[in-house]
Each structure stands twice: as C-alpha cells, then as structure tokens.
Design a protein around this motif. Structure first.
Motif, PDB file in Angstrom:
ATOM      1  N   ALA A   4       0.941  -1.118  -0.015  1.00  0.00           N
ATOM      2  CA  ALA A   4      -0.008  -0.104  -0.046  1.00  0.00           C
ATOM      3  C   ALA A   4       0.631   1.095  -0.151  1.00  0.00           C
ATOM      4  O   ALA A   4       0.575   2.293  -0.801  1.00  0.00           O
ATOM      5  CB  ALA A   4      -0.827   0.028   1.396  1.00  0.00           C
ATOM      6  N   VAL A   5       1.830   1.267   1.046  1.00  0.00           N
ATOM      7  CA  VAL A   5       2.585   2.361   0.859  1.00  0.00           C
ATOM      8  C   VAL A   5       3.358   2.502  -0.403  1.00  0.00           C
ATOM      9  O   VAL A   5       3.699   3.507  -0.955  1.00  0.00           O
ATOM     10  CB  VAL A   5       3.847   2.392   1.919  1.00  0.00           C
ATOM     11  CG1 VAL A   5       4.768   3.359   2.066  1.00  0.00           C
ATOM     12  CG2 VAL A   5       3.048   2.317   3.299  1.00  0.00           C
ATOM     13  N   LYS A   6       3.866   1.459  -1.115  1.00  0.00           N
ATOM     14  CA  LYS A   6       4.701   1.396  -2.489  1.00  0.00           C
ATOM     15  C   LYS A   6       3.798   1.952  -3.533  1.00  0.00           C
ATOM     16  O   LYS A   6       4.290   2.909  -4.142  1.00  0.00           O
ATOM     17  CB  LYS A   6       5.324   0.147  -2.618  1.00  0.00           C
ATOM     18  CG  LYS A   6       6.131   0.268  -3.917  1.00  0.00           C
ATOM     19  CD  LYS A   6       6.662  -1.094  -4.180  1.00  0.00           C
ATOM     20  CE  LYS A   6       7.572  -1.128  -5.392  1.00  0.00           C
ATOM     21  NZ  LYS A   6       6.956  -0.501  -6.637  1.00  0.00           N
ATOM     22  N   ASN A   7       2.594   1.624  -3.447  1.00  0.00           N
ATOM     23  CA  ASN A   7       1.533   1.968  -4.418  1.00  0.00           C
ATOM     24  C   ASN A   7       1.319   3.622  -4.258  1.00  0.00           C
ATOM     25  O   ASN A   7       1.256   4.182  -5.312  1.00  0.00           O
ATOM     26  CB  ASN A   7       0.335   1.396  -4.138  1.00  0.00           C
ATOM     27  CG  ASN A   7       0.585  -0.147  -4.761  1.00  0.00           C
ATOM     28  OD1 ASN A   7       1.473  -0.460  -5.482  1.00  0.00           O
ATOM     29  ND2 ASN A   7      -0.456  -1.114  -4.234  1.00  0.00           N
ATOM     30  N   ARG A   8       0.998   3.969  -3.103  1.00  0.00           N
ATOM     31  CA  ARG A   8       0.905   5.384  -2.741  1.00  0.00           C
ATOM     32  C   ARG A   8       2.095   6.038  -3.052  1.00  0.00           C
ATOM     33  O   ARG A   8       1.915   7.290  -4.025  1.00  0.00           O
ATOM     34  CB  ARG A   8       0.751   5.704  -1.226  1.00  0.00           C
ATOM     35  CG  ARG A   8       0.841   7.020  -0.941  1.00  0.00           C
ATOM     36  CD  ARG A   8       0.438   7.264   0.605  1.00  0.00           C
ATOM     37  NE  ARG A   8       0.059   8.640   0.884  1.00  0.00           N
ATOM     38  CZ  ARG A   8      -0.821   9.395   1.154  1.00  0.00           C
ATOM     39  NH1 ARG A   8      -2.067   8.759   0.846  1.00  0.00           N
ATOM     40  NH2 ARG A   8      -1.009  10.516   1.550  1.00  0.00           N
ATOM     41  N   ALA A   9       3.383   5.617  -3.009  1.00  0.00           N
ATOM     42  CA  ALA A   9       4.702   6.507  -3.569  1.00  0.00           C
ATOM     43  C   ALA A   9       4.592   6.675  -4.838  1.00  0.00           C
ATOM     44  O   ALA A   9       5.270   7.550  -5.583  1.00  0.00           O
ATOM     45  CB  ALA A   9       5.727   5.723  -2.885  1.00  0.00           C
ATOM     46  N   THR A  11       2.037   6.285  -7.282  1.00  0.00           N
ATOM     47  CA  THR A  11       1.240   7.151  -7.569  1.00  0.00           C
ATOM     48  C   THR A  11       1.728   8.551  -7.404  1.00  0.00           C
ATOM     49  O   THR A  11       1.468   9.387  -8.412  1.00  0.00           O
ATOM     50  CB  THR A  11      -0.157   6.886  -6.844  1.00  0.00           C
ATOM     51  OG1 THR A  11      -0.547   5.421  -7.192  1.00  0.00           O
ATOM     52  CG2 THR A  11      -1.338   7.816  -7.367  1.00  0.00           C
ATOM     53  N   ARG A  12       2.159   9.000  -6.398  1.00  0.00           N
ATOM     54  CA  ARG A  12       2.291  10.279  -6.108  1.00  0.00           C
ATOM     55  C   ARG A  12       3.502  10.758  -6.878  1.00  0.00           C
ATOM     56  O   ARG A  12       3.459  11.718  -7.711  1.00  0.00           O
ATOM     57  CB  ARG A  12       3.129  10.625  -4.570  1.00  0.00           C
ATOM     58  CG  ARG A  12       3.170  12.013  -4.197  1.00  0.00           C
ATOM     59  CD  ARG A  12       3.867  11.954  -2.914  1.00  0.00           C
ATOM     60  NE  ARG A  12       3.651  13.350  -2.328  1.00  0.00           N
ATOM     61  CZ  ARG A  12       4.508  14.184  -2.528  1.00  0.00           C
ATOM     62  NH1 ARG A  12       5.584  13.957  -3.242  1.00  0.00           N
ATOM     63  NH2 ARG A  12       4.516  15.494  -1.997  1.00  0.00           N
ATOM     64  N   ALA A  13       4.535   9.865  -7.381  1.00  0.00           N
ATOM     65  CA  ALA A  13       5.670   9.995  -8.365  1.00  0.00           C
ATOM     66  C   ALA A  13       5.248  10.350  -9.769  1.00  0.00           C
ATOM     67  O   ALA A  13       5.524  10.992 -10.422  1.00  0.00           O
ATOM     68  CB  ALA A  13       6.632   9.154  -8.233  1.00  0.00           C
ATOM     69  N   ALA A  14       4.283   9.237 -10.027  1.00  0.00           N
ATOM     70  CA  ALA A  14       3.645   9.474 -11.550  1.00  0.00           C
ATOM     71  C   ALA A  14       2.615  10.970 -11.601  1.00  0.00           C
ATOM     72  O   ALA A  14       2.920  11.512 -12.604  1.00  0.00           O
ATOM     73  CB  ALA A  14       2.596   8.450 -11.679  1.00  0.00           C
ATOM     74  N   ILE A  15       2.033  11.273 -10.382  1.00  0.00           N
ATOM     75  CA  ILE A  15       1.340  12.553 -10.828  1.00  0.00           C
ATOM     76  C   ILE A  15       2.545  13.775 -10.689  1.00  0.00           C
ATOM     77  O   ILE A  15       2.228  14.667 -11.739  1.00  0.00           O
ATOM     78  CB  ILE A  15       0.639  12.779  -9.492  1.00  0.00           C
ATOM     79  CG1 ILE A  15      -0.470  11.631  -9.379  1.00  0.00           C
ATOM     80  CG2 ILE A  15      -0.064  14.165  -9.274  1.00  0.00           C
ATOM     81  CD1 ILE A  15      -1.396  11.540  -8.223  1.00  0.00           C
ATOM     82  N   VAL A  16       3.548  13.873  -9.789  1.00  0.00           N
ATOM     83  CA  VAL A  16       4.483  14.833 -10.056  1.00  0.00           C
ATOM     84  C   VAL A  16       5.222  14.915 -11.228  1.00  0.00           C
ATOM     85  O   VAL A  16       5.414  15.997 -11.915  1.00  0.00           O
ATOM     86  CB  VAL A  16       5.597  14.797  -8.720  1.00  0.00           C
ATOM     87  CG1 VAL A  16       6.650  15.313  -9.061  1.00  0.00           C
ATOM     88  CG2 VAL A  16       4.824  14.843  -7.462  1.00  0.00           C
ATOM     89  N   GLU A  17       5.394  13.712 -11.687  1.00  0.00           N
ATOM     90  CA  GLU A  17       6.123  13.610 -13.087  1.00  0.00           C
ATOM     91  C   GLU A  17       5.272  14.241 -14.324  1.00  0.00           C
ATOM     92  O   GLU A  17       5.691  14.775 -15.192  1.00  0.00           O
ATOM     93  CB  GLU A  17       6.764  12.108 -13.515  1.00  0.00           C
ATOM     94  CG  GLU A  17       7.860  11.499 -12.609  1.00  0.00           C
ATOM     95  CD  GLU A  17       9.149  12.439 -13.181  1.00  0.00           C
ATOM     96  OE1 GLU A  17       9.195  13.362 -13.994  1.00  0.00           O
ATOM     97  OE2 GLU A  17      10.206  12.202 -12.675  1.00  0.00           O
TER      98      GLU A  17
END
Length: 239
Positions: A4-9, A11-17
């Motif tokens: 769950a934590v990895k998926n959140r990270a 997802t966050r990275a994909a949004i920022v990129e």
C-alpha cells in the motif's frame, strides 16, 4: 515497505512527473487537475487526497525539479573537491548552470523565488549549502576578502536578480552577457585581487584562516572558538 505504501509512493511520483511535464510545456496555467489526472492515469480525487490542492501540487513539482538539479550540483562539488579543481572556475561554472536552469525552468524558478516557499524548501536549503561549500573553498584558498556568509548572500542575491531580470525581458531582447557581467561584478567585490578596491589589508588572511580554524586540532575547542571570534571581528571590520 508494504504494498500500500509503495503504491501510494508510485502514484505520487507519477502525478508529480506528469505535472512537471505540463509545467515545462505550458507554465502553471497548464497544470490543471484534469490534465494531470489524464496524463498520470489517475482519478482527480487522488490528486486532492495526496496534495490538497493545485498549489500543493505545484510546490511538490517545483521541489522535485529543483531537487534533481541540486543533486547534480552536489555531485559536481564533490568531484571538484576530490580533484582539487580550481575553486574560482568551479564557482563560475556553477553560476552559469544556475542561470541556465532558471531560464530553462521559469515556472519552477518563480515558485521557488517566493521567500515563503524557499524557507520551507529542502532543495533550496541544500542548494545554499552547496554554494556555501564553494565559497568556503575560495576562502580556504585565500581568495576571499569578505566573510563567507556575506559572499554567499551576494552571490545568491545576484543570481536571483539576474534570472528575474532576464525572464522579465523578451527573449529576443535579452543581453546574453548579463550573467557574466554580474558574476564579474560580484567577484570584484568579494575576491582579494579586485583592482578597483585596492589592498584588502588583514581581512583576506583573516577570512582564509577562519576557513581553516575548525581544522586546527592543536588548539583546544575553547581556543578555536576564541580564534574564530577574533577572525570574524577582523573580517567584518571596515576596510
């Protein structure tokens, strides 16, 4: 790390990129919730959940882009120090890269030029620390005739002002020599070999010894502290 934590990270990275790409292509106005969500392949509520609002997303993007640039600068400083490269050449090269970065990333530069954002930016703090290391190398080489903090402030202020001036000028009308001229003006103020200012008296040796004071292990900690206080007083005294 849990899934769950990895998926959140991730997802966050994909949004920022995705937002970073839109920011580069069209500026802050191009960073819309719908546009970022479509490019990142997420639902709009995910963006609000992770970043709060558009301003929070822009801050995360600016930090991400700046952190990458600063990381590269840190590697260059480490390499220059290990190779005992000329500290003045190193500073000039860094200055040029900073100006180029600001002009290539105007939206990020404007976001991180906001004093309130800078205060909370880890990348901005690390960038200043890297500049402090470059200035320290000048002092240790006996090239500096003002205190290290004063030199850092002058260089940083001149760099921000130069980029802001160039960004406020239509590209076709920008003076390509402005950056180098401003660097020369700052160096004429902080270096020992500034002909327009005349001899620097005892200040340059005091600044150089001040840079080396923490390494003087033949002195006790209290003696080193006292020496630092004396040298700071000399370095900050009027010419």
């Amino acid at each position: 790390m849990s899934d769950a934590v990895k998926n959140r990270a991730d997802t966050r990275a994909a949004i920022v990129e995705s937002a970073a790409g839109l920011l580069r292509e069209g500026g802050p106005q191009a960073v819309t919730t719908r546009g970022v969500a479509d490019r990142a392949g997420v639902q709009a509520p995910t963006i609000y959940r992770l970043f709060g609002d558009k301003d929070g997303l822009l801050e995360a993007v600016a930090e991400h882009v700046m952190a990458g640039f600063v990381s590269d600068k840190a590697a260059v400083v480490a390499a220059a120090t290990a190779a005992d490269a000329d500290p003045l050449d190193d500073l000039r090269t860094s200055w040029r890269k900073q100006i180029e970065f600001g002009l290539a990333n105007p939206a990020v530069f404007r976001l991180l030029s906001d004093p309130e954002r800078v205060l909370g930016s880890p990348a901005a703090r690390l960038g200043r620390q890297i500049l402090e290391k470059r200035v320290h190398r000048l002092a240790a080489a006996g090239l500096l005739r003002v205190t290290e903090p004063h030199a850092v402030d002058l260089i940083q202020a001149a760099g921000v002002g130069t980029v802001q001036t160039l960004l406020a000028t239509p590209a076709a009308l920008r003076d390509p020599a402005l950056g180098e001229a401003m660097m020369d003006a700052v160096l004429s103020r902080i270096l020992t070999d500034a002909p327009a200012e005349g001899p620097s008296g005892p200040r340059a040796p005091a600044v150089a010894l001040r840079a080396l004071a923490p390494q003087l292990e033949m002195l006790s900690p209290s003696e080193r502290q006292l020496l630092v206080e004396w040298l700071d007083r000399i370095a900050e005294s009027p010419a």
